[in-house]
Design a protein around this motif. Structure first.
Motif, PDB file in Angstrom:
ATOM      1  N   SER A 464      65.188-110.997 -75.996  1.00 13.27           N
ATOM      2  CA  SER A 464      64.282-112.115 -75.731  1.00 13.27           C
ATOM      3  C   SER A 464      64.413-113.235 -76.757  1.00 13.27           C
ATOM      4  O   SER A 464      64.034-114.383 -76.474  1.00 13.27           O
ATOM      5  CB  SER A 464      62.830-111.616 -75.709  1.00 13.27           C
ATOM      6  OG  SER A 464      62.470-111.061 -76.971  1.00 13.27           O
ATOM      7  N   LEU A 465      64.915-112.927 -77.941  1.00 15.06           N
ATOM      8  CA  LEU A 465      65.045-113.933 -78.987  1.00 15.06           C
ATOM      9  C   LEU A 465      66.422-114.597 -79.000  1.00 15.06           C
ATOM     10  O   LEU A 465      66.611-115.630 -79.644  1.00 15.06           O
ATOM     11  CB  LEU A 465      64.773-113.300 -80.356  1.00 15.06           C
ATOM     12  CG  LEU A 465      63.374-112.705 -80.544  1.00 15.06           C
ATOM     13  CD1 LEU A 465      63.261-112.031 -81.911  1.00 15.06           C
ATOM     14  CD2 LEU A 465      62.312-113.782 -80.405  1.00 15.06           C
ATOM     15  N   LEU A 466      67.369-114.008 -78.304  1.00 15.38           N
ATOM     16  CA  LEU A 466      68.713-114.559 -78.219  1.00 15.38           C
ATOM     17  C   LEU A 466      68.834-115.471 -76.997  1.00 15.38           C
ATOM     18  O   LEU A 466      67.988-115.433 -76.101  1.00 15.38           O
ATOM     19  CB  LEU A 466      69.731-113.413 -78.107  1.00 15.38           C
ATOM     20  CG  LEU A 466      69.887-112.515 -79.332  1.00 15.38           C
ATOM     21  CD1 LEU A 466      70.635-111.240 -78.972  1.00 15.38           C
ATOM     22  CD2 LEU A 466      70.622-113.270 -80.444  1.00 15.38           C
ATOM     23  N   PRO A 467      69.873-116.297 -76.935  1.00 10.99           N
ATOM     24  CA  PRO A 467      70.090-117.099 -75.725  1.00 10.99           C
ATOM     25  C   PRO A 467      70.257-116.195 -74.505  1.00 10.99           C
ATOM     26  O   PRO A 467      70.621-115.020 -74.624  1.00 10.99           O
ATOM     27  CB  PRO A 467      71.386-117.854 -76.029  1.00 10.99           C
ATOM     28  CG  PRO A 467      71.486-117.876 -77.513  1.00 10.99           C
ATOM     29  CD  PRO A 467      70.871-116.595 -77.979  1.00 10.99           C
ATOM     30  N   SER A 468      70.029-116.755 -73.328  1.00 10.32           N
ATOM     31  CA  SER A 468      70.166-115.971 -72.102  1.00 10.32           C
ATOM     32  C   SER A 468      71.617-115.599 -71.830  1.00 10.32           C
ATOM     33  O   SER A 468      71.907-114.582 -71.206  1.00 10.32           O
ATOM     34  CB  SER A 468      69.620-116.752 -70.911  1.00 10.32           C
ATOM     35  OG  SER A 468      70.432-117.901 -70.657  1.00 10.32           O
TER      36      SER A 468
END
Length: 530
Positions: A464-468
């Protein structure tokens, strides 16, 4: 709020996270074969990657050894022997596979020595830069290359890239194993089969890979010297024939570009594992120093050995050779025993010493295969994170089980496999390099003083904290709409490539970068964060 302001707000939020606490974090692991782990550690097997807790005789508590893919905390980034990075890359490429890649110019594309060497010089000079640049990220972040790629491709998107990289690494191991086995068999007068030679080379490489970073870097510091002697002797014995090559037909632009694409595919594919070998260096090390050690560690052996391969193969394949001439015997050995036979024939005037040198040359691929086995396990853990509890050496064994049968099966079609493989892998690696560079230089604004603010170490395993990752995957896929018509392979030539030669490598880099800028900008605006 503008994208720039959104980015600053996001950075401030990240700074509130206790980075130090998270980067020292290890996953609570099971007790994985306590006695086996202690035995392996006593033999020098690398501890990172043995995800376990082990009680040591001289300690009152058990010691967590950590995950092979987890970021290395600053407290463990203490290595200052930066020069060994040069020798690691030097030895990995100062081998017979580099020689064989150079022979493709005259053999597959009909180029002369001059044209082949110019292509080798220019395109290697260009393509050694991306892996050298990515290597500078290791000391700053302590992250292996594919873990760092999560900050562009996302937690799940990087799995697709890791699969491609696994294919890339296994393919190179197969090619190295075939060449090493064929060369080893060439000195036995038929007493050793190609298959047996391949088995010997791969088993030696497996043993080296068990020992991890420390032993690998020690081996790479010394293994290049015997190979240097081999090539110097080969030049001394056969160099006088290199002046007798007749002029070839003028090279066409499509031929030059097609060979260039193959050469690019040879070196740029180190980009997905470049920082794997720099994560233990001190964060304060000069990035310029790391870049130069890596760049010249790649450039010097690849260019010199590929040019040597182009020169000797051009002489052996010259149509004006007298059947009784020495180079004619090279051609006969080359036809029956491939590249290994060519080199054995060149060294044959030295008698038994020449055979000994040929054996040394056959084993020169072990350093490359071992280093690749080292990274294969890390990629497998990224493809299937549940495998993080499996020690890294297990993956080396699995890789051996895959490489051995495929190398044996493919040993009789080496040249067609080499040409196709190097051409194809260059396309996706070019797109990968473009995405990482755009993410780093455009969206995360490279700044040596705030690396962990733009790449928060605590985010590395939080989807959730990383890019999609959608922007990166979409940019790569979209670019191939133009890459495919620009490809030129034995089994397919696109309409653009028919007129220009193979420019798929160049198109993949430029188009992927442009598309990624647009898509990633939209993603950042919609998400309100990087």
């Amino acid at each position: 709020m503008s994208i720039e302001k959104d980015r600053e707000v996001d950075i401030e939020k990240r700074s509130s996270v206790d980075i130090k606490q998270r980067e020292e974090e290890t996953i609570p692991p099971p007790y994985f074969s306590n006695s086996l782990t202690k035995r392996l550690l006593s033999w020098g097997v690398e501890s990172r990657g043995l995800l376990t807790r082990c009680v040591f005789p001289n300690e009152n508590t058990d010691r967590p050894l950590g995950s092979g893919i987890s970021p290395v905390p600053p407290s463990q980034r203490t290595d200052t022997s930066y020069y060994k990075l040069f020798f690691l890359w030097f030895t990995m490429n100062f081998n017979i596979l580099s020689f064989s890649a150079g022979t493709l110019g005259p053999v597959a594309y009909g180029l002369g020595i001059r044209e082949s060497c110019l292509v080798i010089l220019f395109f290697n000079g260009l393509c050694c830069a991306p892996p050298a640049y990515f290597a500078t990220w290791g000391p700053k972040l302590g992250m292996r290359q594919m873990v760092q790629a999560r900050y562009s491709f996302g937690y799940y998107g990087v799995i697709f890239v890791c699969v491609l990289n696994l294919i890339n690494m296994v393919g190179f191991c197969i090619l190295n194993a075939i060449l090493g086995g064929q060369t080893l068999a060439s000195v036995t007068d038929g007493n050793l089969t190609w298959n047996a030679g391949i088995v010997i080379v791969v088993i030696i490489s497996l043993a080296l890979s068990f020992c991890g970073y420390a032993v690998l870097t020690w081996y790479e510091r010394i293994a290049w010297f015997p190979v240097l002697i081999v090539y110097l002797v080969a030049l001394g014995l056969g160099g006088k024939y290199l002046n007798d090559v007749p002029a070839t037909e003028p090279a066409t632009a499509p031929t030059i570009l097609s060979f260039a694409s193959t050469i690019a595919g040879f070196v740029i594919t180190y980009s997905p594992l470049a920082s794997d070998f720099t994560i233990y260096f001190k964060p304060s090390v000069s990035s310029t120093k790391i870049f130069l050690y890596t760049y010249f560690g790649l450039f010097i052996p690849i260019v010199s050995v590929q040019c040597l391969g182009a020169a000797f193969s051009a002489v052996a394949l010259s149509p004006s050779l007298s059947p009784s001439s020495v180079p004619a015997t090279w051609a006969q050995s080359y036809a029956s025993l491939s590249v290994g036979g060519l080199l054995q024939s060149i060294l044959s005037p030295a008698g038994r010493f020449g055979d000994f040198l040929t054996v040394l040359l056959s084993l020169s691929v072990a350093g490359n295969i071992a280093a690749t086995f080292y990274s294969i396990g890390l990629n497998m853990q990224l493809v299937l994170p549940v495998l993080i509890v499996v020690p890294r050496y297990v993956f080396s064994i699995v890789a051996t089980a895959i490489v051995l049968p495929l190398a044996i099966v493919g040993s009789h079609t080496f040249y067609s496999a080499l040409e196709d493989f190097l051409g194809l892998i260059g396309y996706w690696c070019s797109a990968f390099v473009a995405i990482l560079l755009v993410e780093h230089l455009v969206f995360r604004k490279r700044n040596h003083n705030v690396w962990t603010r733009f790449y928060p170490l605590s985010y590395w395993k939080s989807p959730s904290l990383l890019p999609s990752g959608l922007s990166a995957i979409a940019a790569g896929i979209i670019s191939f709409g133009l890459v495919i018509p620009s490809m030129s392979q034995i089994w397919f030539t696109g309409p653009i490539a028919e007129k220009t030669g193979d420019i798929g490598f160049e198109v993949a880099f430029v188009l992927t970068g442009l598309v990624y800028v647009c898509l990633r900008s939209m993603e950042v605006r919609l998400r309100g964060k990087l």
